[in-house]
Every structure is written in structure tokens, then in C-alpha cells.
Design a protein around this motif. Structure first.
Motif, PDB file in Angstrom:
ATOM      1  N   ASN A  37       0.815  -1.215   0.000  1.00  0.00           N
ATOM      2  CA  ASN A  37       0.000   0.000   0.000  1.00  0.00           C
ATOM      3  C   ASN A  37       0.849   1.265   0.000  1.00  0.00           C
ATOM      4  OD1 ASN A  37      -2.876  -0.927   0.117  1.00  0.00           O
ATOM      5  ND2 ASN A  37      -2.005  -2.114   1.795  1.00  0.00           N
ATOM      6  N   ASP A  38       2.154   1.098  -0.253  1.00  0.00           N
ATOM      7  CA  ASP A  38       3.108   2.217  -0.350  1.00  0.00           C
ATOM      8  C   ASP A  38       3.127   3.104   0.888  1.00  0.00           C
ATOM      9  OD1 ASP A  38       4.241   1.708  -2.989  1.00  0.00           O
ATOM     10  OD2 ASP A  38       2.240   2.160  -3.751  1.00  0.00           O
ATOM     11  N   ARG A  39       2.890   2.483   2.047  1.00  0.00           N
ATOM     12  CA  ARG A  39       3.002   3.227   3.305  1.00  0.00           C
ATOM     13  C   ARG A  39       4.404   3.116   3.887  1.00  0.00           C
ATOM     14  NH1 ARG A  39      -2.375   0.934   4.122  1.00  0.00           N
ATOM     15  NH2 ARG A  39      -1.388  -0.750   5.280  1.00  0.00           N
ATOM     16  N   ARG A  40       5.131   2.061   3.485  1.00  0.00           N
ATOM     17  CA  ARG A  40       6.521   1.855   3.901  1.00  0.00           C
ATOM     18  C   ARG A  40       7.288   1.285   2.727  1.00  0.00           C
ATOM     19  NH1 ARG A  40       6.688  -1.902   9.036  1.00  0.00           N
ATOM     20  NH2 ARG A  40       8.666  -2.372   8.053  1.00  0.00           N
ATOM     21  N   GLN A  41       8.599   1.504   2.757  1.00  0.00           N
ATOM     22  CA  GLN A  41       9.470   0.940   1.731  1.00  0.00           C
ATOM     23  C   GLN A  41      10.250  -0.220   2.327  1.00  0.00           C
ATOM     24  OE1 GLN A  41       9.821   2.029  -1.553  1.00  0.00           O
ATOM     25  NE2 GLN A  41       8.021   3.251  -1.069  1.00  0.00           N
ATOM     26  N   PRO A  42      10.329  -1.350   1.618  1.00  0.00           N
ATOM     27  CA  PRO A  42      11.136  -2.461   2.122  1.00  0.00           C
ATOM     28  C   PRO A  42      12.615  -2.091   2.106  1.00  0.00           C
ATOM     29  CG  PRO A  42      10.153  -2.995  -0.025  1.00  0.00           C
ATOM     30  CD  PRO A  42       9.662  -1.651   0.362  1.00  0.00           C
ATOM     31  N   ASP A  43      13.375  -2.674   3.033  1.00  0.00           N
ATOM     32  CA  ASP A  43      14.818  -2.428   3.030  1.00  0.00           C
ATOM     33  C   ASP A  43      15.464  -3.181   1.873  1.00  0.00           C
ATOM     34  OD1 ASP A  43      15.116  -5.120   3.813  1.00  0.00           O
ATOM     35  OD2 ASP A  43      15.437  -4.612   5.905  1.00  0.00           O
ATOM     36  N   TYR A  44      16.757  -2.936   1.660  1.00  0.00           N
ATOM     37  CA  TYR A  44      17.463  -3.503   0.519  1.00  0.00           C
ATOM     38  C   TYR A  44      17.396  -5.025   0.508  1.00  0.00           C
ATOM     39  CZ  TYR A  44      21.158  -4.751  -2.707  1.00  0.00           C
ATOM     40  OH  TYR A  44      21.863  -5.314  -3.736  1.00  0.00           O
ATOM     41  N   GLU A  45      17.624  -5.662   1.642  1.00  0.00           N
ATOM     42  CA  GLU A  45      17.625  -7.127   1.697  1.00  0.00           C
ATOM     43  C   GLU A  45      16.248  -7.698   1.353  1.00  0.00           C
ATOM     44  OE1 GLU A  45      20.178  -9.253   1.930  1.00  0.00           O
ATOM     45  OE2 GLU A  45      21.408  -7.452   1.832  1.00  0.00           O
ATOM     46  N   THR A  46      15.208  -7.049   1.808  1.00  0.00           N
ATOM     47  CA  THR A  46      13.854  -7.511   1.491  1.00  0.00           C
ATOM     48  C   THR A  46      13.564  -7.333   0.012  1.00  0.00           C
ATOM     49  OG1 THR A  46      13.115  -6.991   3.737  1.00  0.00           O
ATOM     50  CG2 THR A  46      11.398  -7.274   2.067  1.00  0.00           C
ATOM     51  N   LEU A  47      13.980  -6.209  -0.561  1.00  0.00           N
ATOM     52  CA  LEU A  47      13.816  -6.000  -1.997  1.00  0.00           C
ATOM     53  C   LEU A  47      14.537  -7.095  -2.785  1.00  0.00           C
ATOM     54  CD1 LEU A  47      14.299  -2.156  -2.286  1.00  0.00           C
ATOM     55  CD2 LEU A  47      12.226  -3.420  -2.839  1.00  0.00           C
ATOM     56  N   LYS A  48      15.729  -7.440  -2.322  1.00  0.00           N
ATOM     57  CA  LYS A  48      16.505  -8.482  -2.987  1.00  0.00           C
ATOM     58  C   LYS A  48      15.791  -9.830  -2.909  1.00  0.00           C
ATOM     59  CE  LYS A  48      20.813 -10.157  -1.805  1.00  0.00           C
ATOM     60  NZ  LYS A  48      22.212  -9.983  -1.393  1.00  0.00           N
ATOM     61  N   ARG A  49      15.232 -10.157  -1.745  1.00  0.00           N
ATOM     62  CA  ARG A  49      14.492 -11.414  -1.600  1.00  0.00           C
ATOM     63  C   ARG A  49      13.252 -11.436  -2.493  1.00  0.00           C
ATOM     64  NH1 ARG A  49      16.022 -10.839   3.958  1.00  0.00           N
ATOM     65  NH2 ARG A  49      13.996  -9.978   4.486  1.00  0.00           N
ATOM     66  N   ILE A  50      12.557 -10.294  -2.599  1.00  0.00           N
ATOM     67  CA  ILE A  50      11.382 -10.214  -3.470  1.00  0.00           C
ATOM     68  C   ILE A  50      11.786 -10.489  -4.918  1.00  0.00           C
ATOM     69  CG2 ILE A  50       9.624  -8.664  -4.440  1.00  0.00           C
ATOM     70  CD1 ILE A  50       9.639  -7.231  -1.654  1.00  0.00           C
ATOM     71  N   ALA A  51      12.828  -9.812  -5.376  1.00  0.00           N
ATOM     72  CA  ALA A  51      13.289  -9.991  -6.761  1.00  0.00           C
ATOM     73  C   ALA A  51      13.705 -11.436  -7.011  1.00  0.00           C
ATOM     74  CB  ALA A  51      14.435  -9.035  -7.054  1.00  0.00           C
ATOM     75  N   GLN A  52      14.437 -12.021  -6.085  1.00  0.00           N
ATOM     76  CA  GLN A  52      14.888 -13.401  -6.262  1.00  0.00           C
ATOM     77  C   GLN A  52      13.713 -14.367  -6.264  1.00  0.00           C
ATOM     78  OE1 GLN A  52      17.711 -13.692  -3.048  1.00  0.00           O
ATOM     79  NE2 GLN A  52      19.430 -13.117  -4.348  1.00  0.00           N
ATOM     80  N   PHE A  53      12.783 -14.192  -5.341  1.00  0.00           N
ATOM     81  CA  PHE A  53      11.649 -15.103  -5.255  1.00  0.00           C
ATOM     82  C   PHE A  53      10.821 -15.093  -6.541  1.00  0.00           C
ATOM     83  CE2 PHE A  53       7.210 -16.061  -4.172  1.00  0.00           C
ATOM     84  CZ  PHE A  53       7.366 -17.351  -3.691  1.00  0.00           C
ATOM     85  N   PHE A  54      10.601 -13.898  -7.091  1.00  0.00           N
ATOM     86  CA  PHE A  54       9.769 -13.785  -8.285  1.00  0.00           C
ATOM     87  C   PHE A  54      10.570 -13.854  -9.585  1.00  0.00           C
ATOM     88  CE2 PHE A  54       6.901 -11.716  -5.135  1.00  0.00           C
ATOM     89  CZ  PHE A  54       5.824 -12.571  -5.292  1.00  0.00           C
ATOM     90  N   SER A  55      11.882 -14.044  -9.475  1.00  0.00           N
ATOM     91  CA  SER A  55      12.767 -14.130 -10.653  1.00  0.00           C
ATOM     92  C   SER A  55      12.641 -12.915 -11.568  1.00  0.00           C
ATOM     93  CB  SER A  55      12.487 -15.408 -11.448  1.00  0.00           C
ATOM     94  OG  SER A  55      12.707 -16.541 -10.657  1.00  0.00           O
ATOM     95  N   VAL A  56      12.665 -11.742 -10.931  1.00  0.00           N
ATOM     96  CA  VAL A  56      12.662 -10.482 -11.668  1.00  0.00           C
ATOM     97  C   VAL A  56      13.855  -9.658 -11.192  1.00  0.00           C
ATOM     98  CG1 VAL A  56      10.154 -10.452 -12.009  1.00  0.00           C
ATOM     99  CG2 VAL A  56      11.131  -9.320 -10.009  1.00  0.00           C
ATOM    100  N   SER A  57      14.177  -8.619 -11.937  1.00  0.00           N
ATOM    101  CA  SER A  57      15.305  -7.769 -11.563  1.00  0.00           C
ATOM    102  C   SER A  57      14.911  -6.777 -10.473  1.00  0.00           C
ATOM    103  CB  SER A  57      15.808  -7.000 -12.788  1.00  0.00           C
ATOM    104  OG  SER A  57      14.825  -6.065 -13.207  1.00  0.00           O
ATOM    105  N   MET A  58      15.919  -6.277  -9.792  1.00  0.00           N
ATOM    106  CA  MET A  58      15.678  -5.214  -8.801  1.00  0.00           C
ATOM    107  C   MET A  58      15.107  -3.984  -9.504  1.00  0.00           C
ATOM    108  SD  MET A  58      16.694  -5.946  -5.580  1.00  0.00           S
ATOM    109  CE  MET A  58      17.430  -4.532  -4.813  1.00  0.00           C
ATOM    110  N   GLU A  59      15.566  -3.725 -10.730  1.00  0.00           N
ATOM    111  CA  GLU A  59      15.067  -2.579 -11.493  1.00  0.00           C
ATOM    112  C   GLU A  59      13.562  -2.700 -11.740  1.00  0.00           C
ATOM    113  OE1 GLU A  59      17.844  -4.291 -12.383  1.00  0.00           O
ATOM    114  OE2 GLU A  59      19.306  -2.760 -11.851  1.00  0.00           O
ATOM    115  N   TYR A  60      13.115  -3.918 -12.012  1.00  0.00           N
ATOM    116  CA  TYR A  60      11.683  -4.105 -12.208  1.00  0.00           C
ATOM    117  C   TYR A  60      10.920  -3.800 -10.922  1.00  0.00           C
ATOM    118  CZ  TYR A  60       7.091  -5.927 -12.962  1.00  0.00           C
ATOM    119  OH  TYR A  60       5.719  -6.016 -13.030  1.00  0.00           O
ATOM    120  N   ILE A  61      11.407  -4.337  -9.809  1.00  0.00           N
ATOM    121  CA  ILE A  61      10.728  -4.104  -8.532  1.00  0.00           C
ATOM    122  C   ILE A  61      10.676  -2.602  -8.222  1.00  0.00           C
ATOM    123  CG2 ILE A  61      10.869  -4.456  -6.017  1.00  0.00           C
ATOM    124  CD1 ILE A  61       9.977  -6.945  -7.472  1.00  0.00           C
ATOM    125  N   LEU A  62      11.793  -1.930  -8.404  1.00  0.00           N
ATOM    126  CA  LEU A  62      11.885  -0.520  -8.026  1.00  0.00           C
ATOM    127  C   LEU A  62      11.252   0.440  -9.036  1.00  0.00           C
ATOM    128  CD1 LEU A  62      15.521  -0.537  -6.656  1.00  0.00           C
ATOM    129  CD2 LEU A  62      13.419  -0.252  -5.310  1.00  0.00           C
TER     130      LEU A  62
END
Length: 66
Positions: A37-62
Motif C-alpha cells: 500500500n506504499d506506506r513503507r518501503q522495504p529495506d534492501y535485503e527484502t527487496l533483494k528477496r522479493i526480486a529473487q523469489f519472483f525471478s525479476v530484476s531489482m530494477e523491475y521491482i523498483l
């Protein structure tokens, strides 16, 4: 599309509940809800886990691009 919407869309494509994805990412369901809901931003490690889990790039997530 914003960061939270991309996370929510990826989660929906895998038919995961917030609780299931939160468990995979080692965050609380409430934290994931805040991210989606864009009330908080995930930290770098969480962003990395999201990208890895979904097999997408960090650029896509961000930024929505590969």
C-alpha cells in the motif's frame, strides 16, 4: 505503477496470500501490507528477496523496467 502495486501484482500472479509471501520473505504480514500500500518501503535485503523469489530484476521491482 508504483512499487507496492508491482509487489501485489507479482503476488497475485502466483496466487499467494499476503501471509504466505510474508513468510517466504521473513517479514510480518502487516509489513508486507504496508509495502503493497506504499506506506513503507522495504529495506534492501527484502527487496533483494522479493526480486529473487519472483525471478525479476531489482530494477523491475523498483522502477517497473527490466
Amino acid at each position: 505503477m508504483r512499487l507496492g502495486s508491482r509487489i501485489s501484482q507479482l503476488r497475485g500472479e502466483r496466487q499467494l496470500s499476503q501471509g504466505e509471501l510474508a513468510h517466504v520473505l521473513s517479514v510480518t504480514r502487516a509489513a508486507l501490507s504496508h509495502y503493497e500500500n506504499d506506506r513503507r518501503q522495504p529495506d534492501y535485503e527484502t527487496l533483494k528477496r522479493i526480486a529473487q523469489f519472483f525471478s525479476v530484476s531489482m530494477e523491475y521491482i523498483l522502477e517497473g523496467r527490466d
